[in-house]
Design a protein around this motif. Sequence first.
Motif, mmCIF file in Angstrom:
data_model
loop_
_atom_site.group_PDB
_atom_site.id
_atom_site.type_symbol
_atom_site.label_atom_id
_atom_site.label_comp_id
_atom_site.label_asym_id
_atom_site.label_seq_id
_atom_site.Cartn_x
_atom_site.Cartn_y
_atom_site.Cartn_z
ATOM 1 N N LEU A 10 0.851 -1.194 0.000
ATOM 2 C CA LEU A 10 0.000 0.000 0.000
ATOM 3 C C LEU A 10 0.877 1.231 0.000
ATOM 4 O O LEU A 10 2.004 1.211 0.508
ATOM 5 N N ASP A 15 -4.362 6.749 -2.157
ATOM 6 C CA ASP A 15 -5.398 5.721 -2.095
ATOM 7 C C ASP A 15 -5.167 4.707 -3.205
ATOM 8 O O ASP A 15 -5.985 4.534 -4.120
ATOM 9 N N ARG A 17 -3.354 0.692 -4.040
ATOM 10 C CA ARG A 17 -2.735 -0.556 -3.574
ATOM 11 C C ARG A 17 -2.003 -1.205 -4.729
ATOM 12 O O ARG A 17 -2.298 -0.939 -5.904
ATOM 13 N N THR A 57 -6.703 -10.453 -5.415
ATOM 14 C CA THR A 57 -7.763 -9.476 -5.168
ATOM 15 C C THR A 57 -9.021 -10.122 -4.596
ATOM 16 O O THR A 57 -9.946 -9.411 -4.194
ATOM 17 N N THR A 151 -7.136 0.811 -12.996
ATOM 18 C CA THR A 151 -6.269 -0.335 -12.708
ATOM 19 C C THR A 151 -5.174 -0.412 -13.766
ATOM 20 O O THR A 151 -5.439 -0.239 -14.951
ATOM 21 N N GLN A 168 -3.974 -0.432 -8.353
ATOM 22 C CA GLN A 168 -5.405 -0.127 -8.419
ATOM 23 C C GLN A 168 -5.762 0.947 -7.411
ATOM 24 O O GLN A 168 -5.296 0.934 -6.262
ATOM 25 N N LEU A 170 -7.869 2.631 -4.676
ATOM 26 C CA LEU A 170 -8.780 2.166 -3.647
ATOM 27 C C LEU A 170 -10.070 2.977 -3.724
ATOM 28 O O LEU A 170 -10.049 4.167 -4.065
ATOM 29 N N SER A 172 -12.704 5.488 -3.102
ATOM 30 C CA SER A 172 -12.676 6.731 -2.339
ATOM 31 C C SER A 172 -13.665 7.708 -2.950
ATOM 32 O O SER A 172 -14.283 7.423 -3.988
ATOM 33 N N TYR A 180 -2.525 8.272 -8.220
ATOM 34 C CA TYR A 180 -2.509 7.046 -9.023
ATOM 35 C C TYR A 180 -1.816 7.286 -10.358
ATOM 36 O O TYR A 180 -1.014 6.455 -10.813
#
Length: 289
Positions: A10, A15, A17, A57, A151, A168, A170, A172, A180
């Motif tokens: 993480l 946000d 992972r 996942t 992703t 990916q 998260l 939010s 990202y």
Amino acid sequence: MNKDTLYRYLFDNADVRGELVQLADAYQSVVNAHEYPAVLRRFLGELMAATSLLTATLKFSGDIAVQVQGDGPVSLAVINGNNHQQLRGVARWDGELGDDASLSDLFGQGYIVITLTPDEGERYQGVVALDKPTLAECIQDYFQQSEQLPTGIWLFADGERAAGIFLQVLPSEKDHNAEYEHLTTLTATIKQEELLELPAEEVLHRLYHEEEVRLFDPVDISFKCTCSRERSAAAIRSIEKAEILEILAEQGQIEMGCEYCNSQYRFDAIDVETIYANSSLADADSTKQ
């Protein structure tokens, strides 16, 4: 380098992972079961890495199957896995495959079917077209359709080793995740030889040395085939006895092979009588060859 390992991580300031998988022995168990052309060995490596990343996942105990089908010379490639990161796979092809064959050269018009089968609850199946240049891009489309979360997937294989990275967002309330996009830009700089040859911790440090990364304990990955003599006996039992006896009369024994691991199971007349008498297969004299 640790063989056959998956890492989850993480980013503390985003946000987002991530997952990183590296495969060697388990991959070899899959591709060495048949004399696959080099290009198909590489594709199976990418598919195996992708399946491992997808399996990580899962939020349930159960199985996953990632199946690629098409009307090209490769009609099928499938990797099966479960939440224990136990994987197996097989492909079917016809004719010669050029070493530089593209995804469309291999499968023609096709699609990917991803099937999730939890131990408890309903089975889920998603389908995505095989209409992008790479397997990674097609699977990214699957996530965009099914989870609607940005992703990124990077997949590599050289016939001996396979690896992949997964990022990916998260869930939010943000409409736009600049973090990202930044992390995707960093991840896209990874080179095949780095991901295949370097320890996972070193790869992550090279990519994200200016980020705050929380790395979880690695998970071992293994090859495991679910075939068995008992399953083969059950398959025989599902066929009319007269038909089995006719095969016995012609061939002297019943031979059943596993496509995944190439194991062969042989049953003679005594074994067949035992099977149809619903006796324990353990009482039969034949053993796995």
